[in-house]
Structure formats: structure tokens, C-alpha cells
Write an enzyme that holds these catalytic residues in place. Sequence first.
Site, PDB file in Angstrom:
ATOM      1  N   GLY A   1       0.140  -8.582 -14.085  1.00 10.52           N
ATOM      2  CA  GLY A   1       0.756  -7.673 -13.117  1.00 10.52           C
ATOM      3  C   GLY A   1       2.267  -7.608 -13.222  1.00 10.52           C
TER       4      GLY A   1
ATOM      5  N   SER B   1       4.897  -4.357 -13.378  1.00  3.24           N
ATOM      6  CA  SER B   1       5.747  -4.181 -12.225  1.00  3.24           C
ATOM      7  C   SER B   1       7.225  -4.133 -12.630  1.00  3.24           C
ATOM      8  CB  SER B   1       5.473  -5.329 -11.252  1.00  3.24           C
ATOM      9  OG  SER B   1       6.488  -5.419 -10.314  1.00  3.24           O
TER      10      SER B   1
ATOM     11  N   HIS C   1      -7.067  -5.323  -1.606  1.00  2.00           N
ATOM     12  CA  HIS C   1      -7.656  -5.176  -0.272  1.00  2.00           C
ATOM     13  C   HIS C   1      -8.031  -6.471   0.429  1.00  2.00           C
ATOM     14  CE1 HIS C   1      -7.724  -1.267  -2.144  1.00  2.00           C
ATOM     15  NE2 HIS C   1      -7.806  -0.734  -0.952  1.00  2.00           N
TER      16      HIS C   1
ATOM     17  N   HIS D   1       1.389   3.704  -3.574  1.00  2.00           N
ATOM     18  CA  HIS D   1       0.726   5.003  -3.560  1.00  2.00           C
ATOM     19  C   HIS D   1       1.641   6.159  -3.925  1.00  2.00           C
ATOM     20  CE1 HIS D   1      -2.624   2.745  -2.081  1.00  2.00           C
ATOM     21  NE2 HIS D   1      -3.384   3.783  -2.337  1.00  2.00           N
TER      22      HIS D   1
ATOM     23  N   GLN E   1       0.819  -1.203   0.000  1.00  2.00           N
ATOM     24  CA  GLN E   1       0.000   0.000   0.000  1.00  2.00           C
ATOM     25  C   GLN E   1       0.858   1.259   0.000  1.00  2.00           C
ATOM     26  OE1 GLN E   1      -2.577  -0.154   3.362  1.00  2.00           O
ATOM     27  NE2 GLN E   1      -4.339   0.554   2.198  1.00  2.00           N
TER      28      GLN E   1
ATOM     29  N   LEU F   1      -5.697  -3.488 -11.252  1.00  2.00           N
ATOM     30  CA  LEU F   1      -5.419  -4.843 -10.755  1.00  2.00           C
ATOM     31  C   LEU F   1      -4.765  -4.839  -9.379  1.00  2.00           C
ATOM     32  CD1 LEU F   1      -2.241  -5.992 -10.851  1.00  2.00           C
ATOM     33  CD2 LEU F   1      -2.627  -5.924 -13.293  1.00  2.00           C
ATOM     34  N   TYR F   2      -4.147  -3.697  -9.000  1.00  2.00           N
ATOM     35  CA  TYR F   2      -3.418  -3.637  -7.732  1.00  2.00           C
ATOM     36  C   TYR F   2      -4.325  -3.349  -6.534  1.00  2.00           C
ATOM     37  CZ  TYR F   2       1.522  -4.013  -6.410  1.00  2.00           C
ATOM     38  OH  TYR F   2       2.741  -4.461  -5.976  1.00  2.00           O
TER      39      TYR F   2
END
Length: 598
Positions: A517, A521, A379, A198, A194, A375-376
Site C-alpha cells: 500500500g 500511496s 471496511h 473516493h 473514505q 487493497l484499500y
Amino acid sequence: MHGLCCALPLMLLLSVSPGNSSTVNPCCYFPCQHKGVCVQVGTEGYECDCTRTGYFGTNCTLPEFWTRLHEALRPTPAFYHFILTHFQWFWTIINNTFIRDVLMRLVLTIRANLIPSPPIYNSAYGYITWEAYANVSYFTRVLPPVPRDCPTPMGMKGPSQLPDAQLVAEELLQRKTFQPDPQGTNLMFAFFAQHFTHQFFKTSGRMGHGFTRALGHGVDLGHIYGDNLERQHELRLFQDGKLKYQMVKGEMYPPTVLDAPIHMIYPKHIPPEEQLATGQEVFGLLPGLMLYATIWLREHNRVCDLLKREHPAWDDEQLFQTTRLILIGETIKIVIEDYVQHLSGYYLQLKFDPELLFGVQFQYRNRIAVEFNQLYHWHPLMPDSFKIQNQEYSYNQFVYNTTMLTDYGVEDLVEAFSKQQAGQIGGKPNMPRQLLNVAVGVIEESRLLRLQPFNEYRKRFGMKPYTSFQELTGAEETAAKVEALYGDIDAVEFYPGLLVEKNQPNAIFGESMVEIGAPFSLKGLLGNPICSPEYWKPSTFGGAAGFEVVNTASLQKLVCLNVKRCPYVAFRVPDGQEGGGAAPSSGSSGEKEPSDEL
Ligand SMILES: *[C@@H]1O[C@H](CO)[C@@H](O)[C@H](O)[C@H]1NC(C)=O
Ligand SMILES: *[C@@H]1O[C@H](CO)[C@@H](O)[C@H](O)[C@H]1NC(C)=O
Ligand SMILES: *[C@@H]1O[C@H](CO)[C@@H](O)[C@H](O)[C@H]1NC(C)=O
Ligand SMILES: *[C@@H]1O[C@H](CO)[C@@H](O)[C@H](O)[C@H]1NC(C)=O
């Protein structure tokens, strides 16, 4: 007359279904395979541009000779995943040979090559434009939006109106009971994810969905230093390169907004003397985020001291700027060798070594994509409650709790988060009820931005499209639910598709999350300018000592060089602790945040 005579035969040749549905844009069928580009010709004709796809024919479906050979030999993702996650003895040998480098280079190039670079589309332009290239306020995207004039939101397939996003989230995603991640992922990982993401997922509240405020488009550490110069200056001490800080009980923490007057998002009842200031506006939300903000702040100031010892003559600016580059390097090292290593479950020991790419074609640039942001949303990692020492905290007690960090201190929080198991992300409905509104927001955003169906993304990233709901989910009950909502397997949406897909055996999520992903990445990490031949040398990082800090960075060192007592710190729970359940859900938070702000 002249124009008409020639246009007519061309149109007949290209028209998709002569006779009926004469107004349908043929690109709504997504006819062009293998990355072929669909161009509408006339009103009902189309052309697929198959240039350099390795295929030819109307729909780019006919393989050229070498493509055919290559395809015949190419292992499926499931096959190499199996190999990479089994035969530990074999990998222990590989790990110590040059083959490790060969494989790592292969992983990096194959993955990164799936990402167009320079970027091509964005949410406003489904064709190549200078505007999409030059206006970096847009998130980019890999597949163009579904054309506006299609019969259904998903092109040709599925219902003319998609099921309510709230219903999709409740039916397919909402947690019944906490499903622990079988890979042993912990909350230390969840908060790292997280915190780290961000810096580049910052949907612009002002400009709206499809736009970002993080113009660095990658690992620029804007979450530590702010996403603009003004903010950075407020956060800096302007002495020895350091960032502002405050001391509490003899330990270093971020300054308050009284000392660093920048905009932070906090509820009104929290007084300014309790609001901590960090590069990212939202990090006051969770003690886990402020924990990482504190650790990186200490690391920055620690590296400044180290550099100053090496370069007593350097001014504040040079110490600051060089330290920032070192921390960028440390971040990429930790993300590849600790974070991605854990997530992959691979026995192949991953390696951060930019030199692996110096002999191959590679573009040192990156643009964050809407699909990557979508996709990220991991949660389901979040537990039902947070356990620290012998206490258990509900979301209500945890969210915007500004004293917890200093109450416990870095050591105790690291230890607690490293020992608490995170949830499994895909395969089972595992989205905490308290966070369901986030999932609803993701689905609504994907509709607004007209994301193509899940199966089109499968194809784009080298996988076979699913042919049935059973094949997608591997479970009859879920298959029935997905089918009831979407009707057609080719109409399943991107994010729900990723989360309902059956898991790889004993893994945190399914094949598509990895295959889609990982390219974003790895391209983002290795596409950083510090990885380029011009930058990747000791002098960039203040000499051998700074370069050494980058090349030996690890999660363990990041924490333990910045605390008095080294706690248990890892991205997985201690051995033997996997599979532990959690207490029943308690509390509820009504926080409403922009879709990627939580
Ligand atoms: C090309 O794709 C269209 C739309 O999916 C299909 O109707 C058509 O039969 C395909 N043509 C060929 C030659 O495969
Ligand atoms: C791989 O080799 C390195 C150094 O030779 C060693 O530290 C590491 O533990 C090995 N990893 C595995 C999985 O064998
Ligand atoms: C980028 O595009 C948006 C939407 O058209 C526009 O509002 C904004 O001014 C553009 N940014 C720049 C730097 O041109
Ligand atoms: C915040 O956390 C502390 C423990 O560090 C706890 O005592 C306190 O009750 C929490 N605050 C709220 C508002 O729940």
C-alpha cells in the site's frame, strides 16, 4: 523450411516441461522472478526479459554481483518496521537532525520506485501497449492479469474453480465480535480515508470493472470540485472564487441539489431540498462523508477570502483555481503528516517536503492501480454502531441520514467521531456483517480482472512468498480455514490474503498491506504536479501567504479554523481510551453499491 530449422532448437531449449501438458502457456507458472517479464515464445516456450532487474538466467534468478551485495545488506521489512516503531528516545533525537530528511528521502524513493512510471499494464493488456498508456479510462495495474489460457484461475496452483466469494468472505472475513484497533484509530480517520480515497477510486458503472471515472488519477480534489468541468461549474458560485453553500443555523453547509443541480446518489424517498450537492456523487451516503465535504467547503471559501485580501485585483477564476491548488497542497500535507504518520505507527516524524526529491530521479505523474483500489477496502474500520454524545445509532439510522449533520453540527460530530474507536483492519475477521457484501464484491472483481495470487504480489513488492498457511496467518484455526478454501498457499487471492495475514505486533494490519500500500500511496502523493520543481514555489499558491497555508496545514487547523468552538480532533482516540469495546451489532443495511463506492 528455413524458419522451421531455426525455430525448433529454440523451442526445445525454452520448453518448460517437455513431453507433457504441451498446451499450457508457460507464463502460467509465473516463472520470471525479480520483476522479469514473461514472454511466450512459440506455443510452449517462454523467455524472461531480465533487463535492468539486477538478475540473469532463464528465470531471472541469478543475482549480478552488486545485486548479491545489495541483497545481503538489505534489511527485511519486519526489521526496519521494528526499528521505526521502537526506541522513541532515539527517534526524538533523529527528528531534530538532518538525518530525518535523509530517512524521509529514502522512504519516498525506495517506496515510489516500486511503482512503474509511466504505467505499463492494465486489465486488458498484460504487455506494454500504447493503448494502455494513453487510455486513462483504465485503472492501471502493476502485475499483468493471469493469462486466460491457464489451467487454474490462479495460474497453475489451487483449485480449477475458486471457492464461492460469499463463502470466502463469511469464513475468513466476517466479524464475530468487534475488534478495536490497537493503534487507537478512530472514526475520524475512517471517514477521512473514505472521503479522501473516493476522489480517485471511482469504478465506472458504465464501462465496468477495470475502468475509472476519475481521470485525474490522484489527488485532484475531484471529490470536492467534481470530476468534470460541467459539474465543477454547477458547484461554483462564480464570485470571489467561492463554491456555492447554504447557511443553516448560522453555519455554512454544502448547497442542496436545487441550488446546485448535479447528479447525487440518494434513495428516492429523500426530497431534493434535503439532498446536499458535493463533488463526489456518493457522499450523501454517510454523515461522516458529508462532514468532511462541509469542512473542505468551508476551507475553500475561507482560503478564497484570504487570497482576495492578498490579491484584490484577481478575478473569480484565478481565485478559484489558486485556491484549488492550495487545498491540494493542504490535503497532501495532512495525508502525509497526520494520516500516514498515524497509520504507520513510526516514531520517525514524517515530512511533506517535495524538495527532498529534487536531487533524485522522480516522475511527476501517477496512475491509479486496480491493486491499490482492491487493497484499500478498509471496511473493518467501521464499528457496529455509531455513538454521538449519549445516543447510539444503528446503520439503518446512520446511512443516508440527511439531517444528522445539521442536527449536531460540525463540532459535535468531529468530537464524537474522534472519540469512537475504529476496528482493526487485518489479522482477525472484522468485516461488519452489514458490509460483507462489499468484501464479496472486491473478491468477485479480482476474479473478473484475473488478479495474480497474493504470493506473487509479495514477491513483486520485495517480500518473501509465504510457504505455509501457518506462516501466513500465525494462527492454526485460521490457517486451516484458508487451506480448506484454497488448498495451496500459492493460490491464495490478493484481498483475502491481505486481510488474513498475521498482524505486525500491536498494529492495524499486517506487513503486506504496508509494503504494497505505501508505494502506491506515496507515489500518488509526491507524484502530484504541485510537488514538481516547476510548481512547488510560492507564486503557484498565490504568494507567501498561500504557500504558508499549504506548509502549515494539519487536521487540527483544517477543522478548527472552520468552526466556532474547537473540538477534540485527531486520527486517534484520546490517550487511555484505546481498546474500548463497542455495543453489539444492530440494524442492517441492504445498500448495494458498486464495489468501491462505499
Ligand atoms: C524456471 O521456472 C520454471 C517454472 O517455474 C521451472 O520449471 C524451471 O525449472 C526453472 N528453470 C531454472 C533454470 O531455474
Ligand atoms: C520532532 O520535532 C518537532 C520540531 O522540532 C517537534 O514539534 C515534534 O514534537 C518532534 N516529534 C517527536 C516525535 O519527537
Ligand atoms: C478506452 O478503452 C475503452 C475500452 O476499449 C473504450 O471503450 C474507450 O473508448 C477508450 N477511451 C478512449 C478515450 O479511447
Ligand atoms: C437521523 O439522525 C437523527 C439525529 O441527528 C435522528 O433523530 C433520526 O432519527 C435519524 N433518522 C433516521 C431515519 O433514522
